[in-house]
Design a protein around this motif. Structure first.
Motif, PDB file in Angstrom:
ATOM      1  N   LEU A   1      -5.729  -3.321   8.124  1.00 39.79           N
ATOM      2  CA  LEU A   1      -4.936  -4.544   7.927  1.00 39.79           C
ATOM      3  C   LEU A   1      -4.348  -5.044   9.242  1.00 39.79           C
ATOM      4  O   LEU A   1      -4.351  -6.244   9.523  1.00 39.79           O
ATOM      5  N   LYS A   2      -3.845  -4.127  10.048  1.00 41.09           N
ATOM      6  CA  LYS A   2      -3.245  -4.524  11.334  1.00 41.09           C
ATOM      7  C   LYS A   2      -4.294  -5.135  12.251  1.00 41.09           C
ATOM      8  O   LYS A   2      -4.047  -6.169  12.878  1.00 41.09           O
ATOM      9  N   TYR A   3      -5.469  -4.491  12.319  1.00 41.13           N
ATOM     10  CA  TYR A   3      -6.531  -5.014  13.180  1.00 41.13           C
ATOM     11  C   TYR A   3      -6.967  -6.408  12.721  1.00 41.13           C
ATOM     12  O   TYR A   3      -7.055  -7.345  13.516  1.00 41.13           O
ATOM     13  N   LEU A   4      -7.217  -6.530  11.424  1.00 40.81           N
ATOM     14  CA  LEU A   4      -7.674  -7.812  10.893  1.00 40.81           C
ATOM     15  C   LEU A   4      -6.594  -8.871  11.064  1.00 40.81           C
ATOM     16  O   LEU A   4      -6.880 -10.016  11.450  1.00 40.81           O
TER      17      LEU A   4
ATOM     18  N   GLU B   1      -2.882   5.246   5.851  1.00 41.14           N
ATOM     19  CA  GLU B   1      -3.127   5.109   7.284  1.00 41.14           C
ATOM     20  C   GLU B   1      -4.393   4.292   7.556  1.00 41.14           C
ATOM     21  O   GLU B   1      -4.421   3.441   8.445  1.00 41.14           O
ATOM     22  N   LEU B   2      -5.427   4.561   6.775  1.00 43.62           N
ATOM     23  CA  LEU B   2      -6.716   3.888   6.976  1.00 43.62           C
ATOM     24  C   LEU B   2      -6.609   2.399   6.666  1.00 43.62           C
ATOM     25  O   LEU B   2      -6.964   1.551   7.489  1.00 43.62           O
TER      26      LEU B   2
ATOM     27  N   VAL C   1       0.839  -1.198   0.000  1.00 43.56           N
ATOM     28  CA  VAL C   1       0.000   0.000   0.000  1.00 43.56           C
ATOM     29  C   VAL C   1       0.875   1.250   0.000  1.00 43.56           C
ATOM     30  O   VAL C   1       0.635   2.208  -0.747  1.00 43.56           O
ATOM     31  N   ASP C   2       1.920   1.222   0.825  1.00 40.11           N
ATOM     32  CA  ASP C   2       2.821   2.376   0.937  1.00 40.11           C
ATOM     33  C   ASP C   2       3.510   2.673  -0.390  1.00 40.11           C
ATOM     34  O   ASP C   2       3.747   3.834  -0.738  1.00 40.11           O
ATOM     35  N   SER C   3       3.823   1.619  -1.137  1.00 41.34           N
ATOM     36  CA  SER C   3       4.544   1.813  -2.400  1.00 41.34           C
ATOM     37  C   SER C   3       3.632   2.237  -3.543  1.00 41.34           C
ATOM     38  O   SER C   3       4.093   2.779  -4.546  1.00 41.34           O
ATOM     39  N   LYS C   4       2.313   2.002  -3.399  1.00 42.17           N
ATOM     40  CA  LYS C   4       1.380   2.256  -4.492  1.00 42.17           C
ATOM     41  C   LYS C   4       0.481   3.468  -4.294  1.00 42.17           C
ATOM     42  O   LYS C   4       0.078   4.118  -5.256  1.00 42.17           O
TER      43      LYS C   4
END
Length: 324
Positions: free
Chosen positions: A280-283, A274-275, A263-266
């Motif tokens: 992703l972290k929560y899931l 951030e969203l 995501v960061d690269s795209k």
């Protein structure tokens, strides 16, 4: 053929118009409401409307049954009776009320005062014959009373149909939005990872089960689907990556880290990063906890509703990733 939902939406629009413009007698609108309730499988409403149409049922002692009483309350038919110091209900059918009003209107037409000539050669005017003002007043009072009863019933049915119509339209909007999303995700996912598509099919089968272990297995499959997607979008690397002077592992098992780096690269939007990253972290944490419990031989408690939520969440997140 139209779906039941489409038929229900069309019918609810029609009934609302019928009531708003007084196109049909209320009794006819109520009959249509019975079909509407059947189309959306609202069995409580079916019972309510049936009581209205067939007459309110009574027990062996002549009292309203509990079903009939609830129907009367739902139709705004109950009232407080001062004489008996209790609550009663008007149980006259709508068709009888409507016919009574029409009959009273016909009586009103003939209850007029005829023109009378009072000319006389006598110096004393003859007495005037009695007029029909009192009769007209009584008729008007009866019409007002019956109309009030009908309007209470009308408002209860209008509110029900209006709410059904709103819910159907809202459902149609959300279904349309999700359908477009699903078509996009299915197409893109088939192109990059057919295995992930097959796993989603397996997930669906597990959700149809009555066994909560199968629900947990569906959640495990979500973890494997995310790994399949990560392997294509951001293959594992032996060496960590440096992000803000912090070393981040992006190896075989660091699925969430890899997807976040993708995501960061795209993405050109920091807010989007951030969203999606937080989602992703929560899931990932929740899926890992269920997966970890299974590896330890214990059973992770996963409700059917919870499993559905994680699966939908996984699907939508994949859609966000594939849209980059």
């Amino acid at each position: 053929m139209k779906s039941r939902s489409d038929q229900a939406l069309e019918l609810s629009d029609e009934i609302l118009q019928n009531i708003e413009l007084s196109e049909v007698p209320l009794q006819t609108a109520i009959q249509k409401t019975l079909r509407l309730a059947r189309l959306i499988n609202d069995m409580e409403a079916v019972e309510w409307v049936r009581e209205e149409l067939k007459g309110f049922s009574k027990d062996a002692n002549g009292f309203l049954t509990s079903t009939a009483w609830e129907a009367c309350k739902r139709s705004n038919r109950t009232f407080y009776d001062e004489d008996s110091d209790g609550e009663k209900a008007n149980t006259q059918s709508v068709s009888v009320l409507e016919q009574s009003i029409e009959a009273l209107k016909e009586r009103m037409k003939v209850a007029y005062d005829v023109n009378v000539s009072v000319s006389s050669a006598s110096q004393f005017n003859p007495p005037l014959p009695p007029g029909n003002a009192r009769e007209r007043q009584a008729i008007a009072s009866q019409i007002a009373n019956l109309t009030e009863k009908i309007e209470k019933v009308r408002s209860s049915f209008y509110d029900y149909i209006f709410n059904v119509n709103f819910e159907l339209k809202f459902s149609d909007i959300t279904e349309d939005i999700f359908s477009r999303k699903r078509l996009f995700v299915d197409k893109k996912l088939t192109e990059i990872s057919p295995d992930a598509v097959r796993k989603f099919v397996s997930v669906h089968e597990n959700l149809r089960s009555e066994n909560n272990e199968d629900w947990a297995n569906a959640v495990h499959s979500c973890r494997r689907i995310l790994k399949d997607v990560a392997d294509v979008l951001y293959p594992p690397k032996a060496e960590p990556v440096l992000v803000n002077n912090k070393s981040i592992k992006v190896g075989e098992d660091q699925v969430i880290n890899r997807l976040i780096q993708y995501v960061d690269s795209k993405s050109e939007s920091k807010r989007f990063e951030e969203l999606v990253g937080s989602h992703l972290k929560y899931l990932g944490e929740r899926l890992d906890s269920v997966y970890g419990a299974a590896n330890k031989g214990s059973h992770a408690e996963v409700s059917h509703e919870e499993a559905e939520r994680y699966i939908i969440f996984t699907y939508l997140l994949i859609g966000d990733l594939l849209a980059l």
